[in-house]
Design a protein around this motif. Structure first.
Motif, PDB file in Angstrom:
ATOM      1  N   GLU A  33       0.920  -0.830   0.007  1.00 56.12           N
ATOM      2  CA  GLU A  33       0.078  -0.229  -0.518  1.00 56.12           C
ATOM      3  C   GLU A  33       1.127   1.584   0.150  1.00 56.12           C
ATOM      4  N   PRO A  34       1.887   1.559   0.471  1.00 58.21           N
ATOM      5  CA  PRO A  34       2.813   2.394   0.931  1.00 58.21           C
ATOM      6  C   PRO A  34       3.528   2.735  -0.631  1.00 58.21           C
ATOM      7  N   LYS A  35       4.269   1.668  -0.953  1.00 58.97           N
ATOM      8  CA  LYS A  35       5.259   1.484  -2.602  1.00 58.97           C
ATOM      9  C   LYS A  35       3.941   3.058  -3.128  1.00 58.97           C
ATOM     10  N   GLU A  36       2.379   2.141  -3.650  1.00 53.61           N
ATOM     11  CA  GLU A  36       1.220   2.860  -3.955  1.00 53.61           C
ATOM     12  C   GLU A  36       1.477   4.376  -3.669  1.00 53.61           C
ATOM     13  N   HIS A  37       0.786   4.637  -2.552  1.00 53.58           N
ATOM     14  CA  HIS A  37       0.895   6.334  -2.599  1.00 53.58           C
ATOM     15  C   HIS A  37       2.196   6.834  -3.163  1.00 53.58           C
ATOM     16  N   ILE A  38       3.436   6.248  -2.432  1.00 53.34           N
ATOM     17  CA  ILE A  38       4.833   6.606  -2.894  1.00 53.34           C
ATOM     18  C   ILE A  38       4.974   7.210  -4.511  1.00 53.34           C
ATOM     19  N   SER A  39       4.609   6.220  -5.136  1.00 52.89           N
ATOM     20  CA  SER A  39       3.971   6.029  -6.761  1.00 52.89           C
ATOM     21  C   SER A  39       3.341   7.611  -7.416  1.00 52.89           C
ATOM     22  N   ILE A  54       8.402  13.304  -0.018  1.00 49.90           N
ATOM     23  CA  ILE A  54       7.098  12.654  -0.018  1.00 49.90           C
ATOM     24  C   ILE A  54       6.723  11.978   1.320  1.00 49.90           C
ATOM     25  N   TRP A  55       7.878  11.554   2.451  1.00 55.39           N
ATOM     26  CA  TRP A  55       7.283  11.217   3.366  1.00 55.39           C
ATOM     27  C   TRP A  55       6.844  12.606   4.199  1.00 55.39           C
ATOM     28  N   ARG A  56       6.968  13.835   4.105  1.00 59.32           N
ATOM     29  CA  ARG A  56       5.911  14.773   4.323  1.00 59.32           C
ATOM     30  C   ARG A  56       4.517  15.171   3.770  1.00 59.32           C
ATOM     31  N   GLU A  57       4.798  14.865   2.574  1.00 57.21           N
ATOM     32  CA  GLU A  57       3.256  14.318   1.822  1.00 57.21           C
ATOM     33  C   GLU A  57       2.393  14.043   2.002  1.00 57.21           C
TER      34      GLU A  57
END
Length: 134
Positions: A33-39, A54-57
């Protein structure tokens, strides 16, 4: 099969290995799930955001994820943020030196320094340096 080759492996070890091959680990499942959000964040911001932004967003959007996890997943995805500045080229392959001031390709300094005796280092004629041992 292994007993025919005189390899002694406990059955628990065999089944544990087989289980790891068949079902993904909890970390792999959790990271999907985090991989999708990061992309998504990376693509939405013109592919220039680094791990920190990206972490802050993601935290602003309500997805609690550690920064080190974002860095690791970005490495796995093969994405990097934009790098500021220009790459400094210090060595050109094959002696392709061009002087920025004159534009010629001859080297600026005489790099064949010789010493007539231990106390003197001879350089191009304008520069004579005396070495003093202390």
């Amino acid at each position: 099969m292994l007993s025919a080759h005189d390899c002694k492996i406990a059955p628990a070890t065999y089944y544990a290995h087989h289980r790891r091959q068949v079902t993904p680990s909890a970390r792999t499942v959790r990271d999907a799930e985090p991989k999708e959000h990061i992309s998504e964040v990376f693509e939405a911001n013109y592919r220039v955001y680094g791990a920190r932004k990206i972490w802050r967003e993601l935290n602003r959007q309500g997805h609690a994820v550690a920064r080190c996890t974002v860095e690791r997943l970005m490495r796995e995805l093969g994405i990097t943020g934009a790098v500021r500045g220009r790459r400094v080229i210090t060595t050109l392959p094959g002696g392709q030196f061009v002087s920025p001031s004159t534009g010629d390709s001859s080297p600026c300094a005489c790099r064949q320094a010789t010493t007539p005796h231990p106390q003197v280092l001879t350089m191009p004629p304008a520069f004579i340096v005396r070495l003093v041992h202390r």
